[in-house]
Design an enzyme around this catalytic site. Structure first.
Site, PDB file in Angstrom:
ATOM      1  N   ASP A 141       0.732  -1.103  -0.011  1.00  0.00           N
ATOM      2  CA  ASP A 141       0.025   0.001   0.071  1.00  0.00           C
ATOM      3  C   ASP A 141       0.720   1.340   0.015  1.00  0.00           C
ATOM      4  O   ASP A 141       1.867   1.163   0.533  1.00  0.00           O
ATOM      5  CB  ASP A 141      -0.728  -0.003   1.250  1.00  0.00           C
ATOM      6  CG  ASP A 141      -1.880  -1.225   1.440  1.00  0.00           C
ATOM      7  OD1 ASP A 141      -2.217  -1.714   0.577  1.00  0.00           O
ATOM      8  OD2 ASP A 141      -2.297  -1.521   2.558  1.00  0.00           O
ATOM      9  N   ARG A 142       0.372   2.357  -0.653  1.00  0.00           N
ATOM     10  CA  ARG A 142       1.045   3.717  -0.494  1.00  0.00           C
ATOM     11  C   ARG A 142       1.721   3.840   0.990  1.00  0.00           C
ATOM     12  O   ARG A 142       2.733   4.350   1.053  1.00  0.00           O
ATOM     13  CB  ARG A 142       0.106   4.562  -0.870  1.00  0.00           C
ATOM     14  CG  ARG A 142       0.548   6.121  -1.035  1.00  0.00           C
ATOM     15  CD  ARG A 142      -0.134   7.091  -1.385  1.00  0.00           C
ATOM     16  NE  ARG A 142       0.301   8.593  -1.387  1.00  0.00           N
ATOM     17  CZ  ARG A 142       1.078   9.097  -2.163  1.00  0.00           C
ATOM     18  NH1 ARG A 142       1.544   8.550  -3.150  1.00  0.00           N
ATOM     19  NH2 ARG A 142       1.505  10.157  -1.980  1.00  0.00           N
TER      20      ARG A 142
END
Length: 291
Positions: A141-142
């Site tokens: 995930d970012r």
């Protein structure tokens, strides 16, 4: 470990004793589990040679035979190379492992995007004169930091994809979670699906995909626990959803219920461990969490 080297566009390896008697056909299908389409392409283009001659696919290999496979043809990166200061933890002719910072996407979502880790990997390869299609084997995930594996050519990419699917690539995560965990170890086996009320959020749902997370408590404090997690599956936001579901959301994860003012999500991919599919070398890379 197999004796091997790069010879221009060709990967050369010395056949080890454990492959004695196998045919090249069996090596590709039974040992490497290579996709039939890719194997067929190598076969039709005569891009596999044995001892200086195009290989006869049905003849047995002998120990110390010299096998060559054309793996390193130039290709479009598939994205725009963009300079950034990336931290490479491991690299060889076939793959590289990079330490992703929090707040950065793994790969572009649109062709013109230039600020992702994959763009930085493409620039790194371009600077080395290696024109390869950049392929991430898994993603983070970012807001999650830590180790990510990239393939440098399609053949090893397909082998690594298969290994990931069969859980032969071990990924370990470290997280700070809210509250004191009641058990030293545990497994969360709950299906995960999309949240109909939020465009990016996921939730535990009976109609979702199978998702399995194993956790172990490293340290319990009064209202925070330090844990390690390992995944049997790789669903979007899996660790975040599962830990929130059992009442222990990750510190800094406002999307899944943590109200901490911590500036970032306290989830870090700390270790990657697997056997290299082409050299049989054990690859173990670690990156300590730094919150």
């Amino acid at each position: 470990m197999i004796i091997s080297s790069k010879k221009g566009q060709w990967f050369e390896l010395i056949v080890p004793s454990e492959w004695q008697g196998l045919t090249s056909e069996q090596l590709f299908s039974k040992i490497w589990h290579a996709p039939k389409k890719h194997t067929h392409s190598l076969r039709m283009n005569k891009e596999v040679w044995l001892n200086g001659q195009p290989v006869i696919w049905t003849e047995p290999l002998n120990k110390d035979d010299r096998l060559r496979i054309k793996l390193f043809s130039d290709a479009d990166f598939g994205m725009i190379p963009s300079y950034m200061d990336i931290h490479i933890l491991y690299e060889d002719d076939h793959l590289l492992i990079v330490d992703k910072p929090a707040g950065m996407n793994t790969h572009p979502n649109v062709p013109e995007q230039m600020d992702t880790l994959a763009n930085g990997v493409a620039f790194h390869l371009q600077a080395k004169g290696e024109f390869r299609q950049v392929k991430h084997i898994h993603r983070l995930d970012r807001d999650t930091s830590g180790v990510i594996l990239f393939a440098k050519h399609p053949f090893v990419g397909s082998l690594l994809d298969k290994m990931l699917e069969e859980r032969q690539i071990k990924r370990t995560y470290t997280a700070l979670v809210q509250g004191k965990m009641p058990f030293k170890k545990g497994t969360i086996n709950e299906p995960i699906g999309r949240d109909r009320h939020h465009p990016t959020k996921r939730r535990v749902s009976p109609s979702g995909q199978t998702a399995i997370t194993h956790y172990e408590v490293i340290e319990n404090q009064k209202d925070i626990s330090l844990i390690q997690c390992q995944l049997d599956t790789g669903r979007t936001h899996q660790i975040r959803v599962h830990l929130s579901h059992i009442g222990h959301p990750i510190i800094g994860d406002s999307l899944y219920g943590n109200t901490s003012v911590k500036e970032r999500l306290c989830l870090h991919a700390t270790e990657l461990n697997f056997v290299h599919p082409l050299t049989l070398e054990t690859i173990q890379v670690t990156s300590p969490a730094n919150w």
